[in-house]
Scaffold this motif. Structure first.
Motif, PDB file in Angstrom:
ATOM      1  N   GLY A  53     -51.688 -36.107  -7.681  1.00 47.97           N
ATOM      2  CA  GLY A  53     -51.950 -35.905  -9.102  1.00 47.97           C
ATOM      3  C   GLY A  53     -50.840 -35.105  -9.761  1.00 47.97           C
ATOM      4  N   ARG A  54     -50.305 -34.158  -9.024  1.00 45.81           N
ATOM      5  CA  ARG A  54     -49.217 -33.346  -9.539  1.00 45.81           C
ATOM      6  C   ARG A  54     -48.029 -34.219  -9.913  1.00 45.81           C
ATOM      7  N   ILE A 105     -48.715 -36.373 -13.035  1.00 49.82           N
ATOM      8  CA  ILE A 105     -48.544 -35.655 -14.302  1.00 49.82           C
ATOM      9  C   ILE A 105     -47.057 -35.435 -14.589  1.00 49.82           C
ATOM     10  N   ALA A 144     -47.119 -39.130 -16.470  1.00 51.83           N
ATOM     11  CA  ALA A 144     -47.989 -38.906 -17.629  1.00 51.83           C
ATOM     12  C   ALA A 144     -47.329 -38.057 -18.705  1.00 51.83           C
ATOM     13  N   SER A 145     -46.554 -37.046 -18.300  1.00 50.98           N
ATOM     14  CA  SER A 145     -45.994 -36.180 -19.330  1.00 50.98           C
ATOM     15  C   SER A 145     -44.854 -36.857 -20.090  1.00 50.98           C
ATOM     16  N   LYS A 146     -44.281 -37.926 -19.500  1.00 54.11           N
ATOM     17  CA  LYS A 146     -43.176 -38.598 -20.178  1.00 54.11           C
ATOM     18  C   LYS A 146     -43.625 -39.777 -21.021  1.00 54.11           C
ATOM     19  N   ILE A 158     -50.361 -42.389 -21.622  1.00 59.14           N
ATOM     20  CA  ILE A 158     -51.128 -42.149 -20.401  1.00 59.14           C
ATOM     21  C   ILE A 158     -51.925 -40.862 -20.516  1.00 59.14           C
ATOM     22  N   VAL A 159     -53.214 -40.956 -20.171  1.00 63.93           N
ATOM     23  CA  VAL A 159     -54.067 -39.779 -20.162  1.00 63.93           C
ATOM     24  C   VAL A 159     -54.443 -39.496 -18.713  1.00 63.93           C
ATOM     25  N   PRO A 160     -53.885 -38.455 -18.096  1.00 62.48           N
ATOM     26  CA  PRO A 160     -54.182 -38.202 -16.684  1.00 62.48           C
ATOM     27  C   PRO A 160     -55.523 -37.487 -16.545  1.00 62.48           C
ATOM     28  N   ILE A 161     -56.353 -37.995 -15.654  1.00 63.01           N
ATOM     29  CA  ILE A 161     -57.656 -37.367 -15.428  1.00 63.01           C
ATOM     30  C   ILE A 161     -57.756 -37.048 -13.944  1.00 63.01           C
ATOM     31  N   ILE A 162     -57.587 -35.779 -13.599  1.00 62.03           N
ATOM     32  CA  ILE A 162     -57.671 -35.406 -12.182  1.00 62.03           C
ATOM     33  C   ILE A 162     -59.129 -35.119 -11.873  1.00 62.03           C
TER      34      ILE A 162
END
Lengths: 428, 238
Positions: free
Chosen positions: B118-119, B122, B126-128, B132-136
């Motif tokens: 997950g790290r 993100i 996801a941060s770029k 994208i919405v990351p859901i951990i």
């Protein structure tokens, strides 16, 4: 007039709506990640200021189960929302966010939600990465790797220095002492009695070494070569030092995060079990039967596929009490240990590592019982052994060929690829 | 969504208004998607410039969706602006290509339970990429997903759990629109190592039928992934 109302806990704030889905009041979180996380963890300080204004409502509904529980304790008539209502909130979340004045329009709402997701996920990742059990896993893995490194460099150092002083090889077993001697003395002429005894070599042996150094069959060594060997010796000494630190570290970390597992298994085996499980939390939700064969996956899947006998133990085999037990007792002891480890892991996780000495006590009793009851090999064990011995003999290639005749070079019956070693049957 | 919108065959190219293309590089036909973040290669894939556009090659050995397209998935149920729920996002290899295809007006909810990968999801993906919405979170608990809203057009599920089909169905019930598509990657070895992979896939397909799905196509992913299958189905009655 007495009315119903609903409290929505959303990512960006808390909103209170009436039955007609009109906003009564709302509170935007200053820091959504912290506040949302606090609420999900049962901290309702964000909502306390609303409590008095909520008292005038007849029925209150909320989409947060924990909140319902907490506020009911404060004497409010509060219920968990019906499923269709919950679905409606997820489905129309953007509209609700705008309604509660948390966002000005849909695309703003989407951007805020995405930002929230990234921040919230990052915090989760950060918090979990801080957990000590992940660090103990890294420690035990690097401990195992260090052992390999020390062995590899150590044997090279012995081999190389052996050109100069071959007699010392079998006189000094301890690799670290060997390295120290090279480090301090260098050439074999400089090895003296005091130096050896200071390093903890017993006197008789020290005398033998000094004696051997005087009439060594080894050749001379150039300063250049000696320098490099010394560097290797440094490496061995440093890594051995690091290994010591790691052992102590694993020991003390295990004592804080999993004292009960440590008690049952010793620190290093306990740490390996946690490493295999992935984390102490994962270990705590594992059944004892899984713990018993953790690390013997290959044998387990072979057993499932072919119907062969399943493994008795995985990593647990490293437990001194199991590998020192006679073969026919090992499965039984492993089962007893695994069962207690399962309980111990749960105590460590869910009761905050409170020490429960009775676990070890009952385990020891059970092991004693096994040792007394099954002193002699069990009939089942003898039968299994006989079967596997027969299978071994049948599958040994030599028996399938006619008796060897001559078997000279190039002959049809010559063994190819050197003498075949008897392959040890290894059950893990 | 009619099937015609996306229909393509392996020999023809995709319709030109999609952000996905077949590109021939060194004599080999490759899938490629229009890079949403030009200049950025997510997992070391090749970037290819065509005119002004930059495309990222999509490796079928790395991504099961690419593998299934190469194996002849009838229809790629993605278009510009689609909303996707992706279970088992891992480090975001496939997610990044889906993010390319749906473009800035689309949205990908990427669910991943493992913190370790997950790290990377993100950080690298996801941060770029703003869609994208990351859901951990654990896909077993769809109720605890945050930041998700509305219903999605496509649910893609690639998780190595024994009850992966049930998890997927549960998520479909909560988040997939009526008639929406699900692509379910069947990891036969996670479900039952002792059974014949083909049989496992059949059983899981039957389970989907029993739960109101219409099966359109079943693929095996050989040679890209061993013992994996992909079921392409739509959610007909809730």
């Amino acid at each position: 007039m007495v009315q119903n109302c609903s409290i929505l806990v959303l990512e960006l704030g808390i909103g209170i709506l009436n039955d007609n889905k009109e906003l009564i009041l709302s509170k935007r979180f200053d820091d959504p990640v912290i506040s949302y996380r606090a609420i999900k963890n049962g901290d309702y300080s964000e909502i306390l200021e609303f409590i008095d204004s909520l008292r005038s409502f007849k029925n209150i509904f909320s989409n947060d189960e924990g909140l319902v529980f907490q506020l009911r304790n404060l004497g409010l008539d509060i219920y968990f929302m019906k499923e269709e209502h919950l679905k409606d909130i997820i489905e129309n979340k953007l509209r609700y966010l705008i309604l509660c004045k948390f966002s000005s329009n849909e695309s703003d709402a989407i951007q805020s939600l995405r930002k929230f997701a990234i921040d919230f996920s990052s915090i989760n990742v950060k918090n979990i990465s801080q957990k000590l059990d992940l660090h103990v896993i890294q420690s035990i893995n690097s401990l195992d790797e260090l052992d390999k490194i020390i062995n590899v460099i150590g044997s090279r150092m012995r081999e190389w220095y052996g050109l100069h002083f071959p007699e010392m090889d079998h006189l000094i077993q301890n690799i670290s002492t060997y390295a120290q001697i090279i480090r301090i003395a260098g050439k074999r002429e400089n090895i003296v009695l005091d130096l050896l005894t200071n390093l903890g070599v017993e006197e008789r042996r020290a005398e033998m070494i000094v004696d051997a150094s005087k009439r060594s069959k080894g050749g001379d060594i150039t300063d250049e070569n000696l320098l490099i060997i010394k560097k290797l010796a440094d490496e061995v000494i440093n890594q051995t030092e690091l290994r010591k630190i790691l052992t102590i570290h694993v020991d003390s970390t295990m004592e804080t995060i999993a004292p009960n597992v440590k008690d049952l298994l010793t620190a290093s085996v306990g740490a390996r079990i946690i490493a295999k499980a992935g984390s102490i939390n994962k270990l705590a939700i594992m059944p004892a039967s899984t713990i018993q064969i953790l690390g013997a996956e290959k044998a387990l899947f072979r057993a499932l596929k072919t119907g062969a006998r399943p493994p008795k133990h995985g990593i647990l085999f490293q437990h001194p009490i199991i590998h020192s037990a006679p073969k026919w007792q090992r499965g039984k002891i492993a089962r007893a240990v695994a069962a207690k480890v399962a309980i111990a892991a749960r105590v460590d996780v869910y009761r905050n590592a409170e020490k429960v000495p009775i676990l070890l006590e009952t385990l020891n009793n059970r092991i004693m019982e096994i040792q007394q009851k099954y002193k002699e090999p069990t009939p089942k064990y003898i039968q299994n052994e006989r079967q596997s011995r027969d299978r071994d003999r049948d599958s040994r290639p030599d028996h399938r060929y006619p008796p060897r005749r001559g078997g000279g070079f190039g002959s049809k019956y010559a063994r190819k690829g050197g003498k075949k070693k008897n392959k040890r049957r290894f059950r893990d | 969504m009619s099937e015609k919108t996306f229909a393509y065959s392996n020999s023809n190219d995709f319709s030109p208004d999609l952000f996905i293309k077949w590109i021939t590089v060194d004599g080999e036909r490759n899938l490629a998607t229009l890079n949403l973040v030009p200049g950025d290669s997510v997992y070391g894939e090749k970037l290819v410039k065509i005119d002004k556009d930059e495309y990222r090659l999509w490796d079928p050995f790395r991504s099961k969706l690419a593998g299934s397209i190469k194996k002849g998935l009838k229809n790629i149920p993605l278009k510009i602006g689609s909303k996707v729920l992706y279970l088992g996002a891992s480090t975001g290899t496939t997610v990044s290509h889906i993010s390319d295809i749906v473009g800035n007006n689309g949205l990908v909810f990427a669910v991943e339970s493992s913190v370790r990968v997950g790290r990377e999801l993100i950080e690298n993906v996801a941060s770029k990429r703003s869609n994208i919405v990351p859901i951990i979170e654990d896909a077993r608990k769809p109720n605890s997903y945050f930041s998700i809203f509305g219903r999605v057009n496509l649910l893609y599920c690639d998780i190595a759990q024994q009850d992966q089909t049930d998890i997927a169905i549960e998520n479909c019930r909560m988040f997939l629109e009526d008639g929406g598509t699900m692509l379910l990657v069947i990891k036969t070895r996670s479900i039952d190592v002792t059974k014949d992979p083909k049989k496992v896939i059949e059983e899981e397909a039957q389970r989907l039928k029993d739960n109101g799905f219409k099966i359109h196509q079943i693929l095996t992913l050989e040679p890209f992934d061993k013992d994996h299958g992909l079921i392409y189905c739509t959610f007909e009655n809730r």
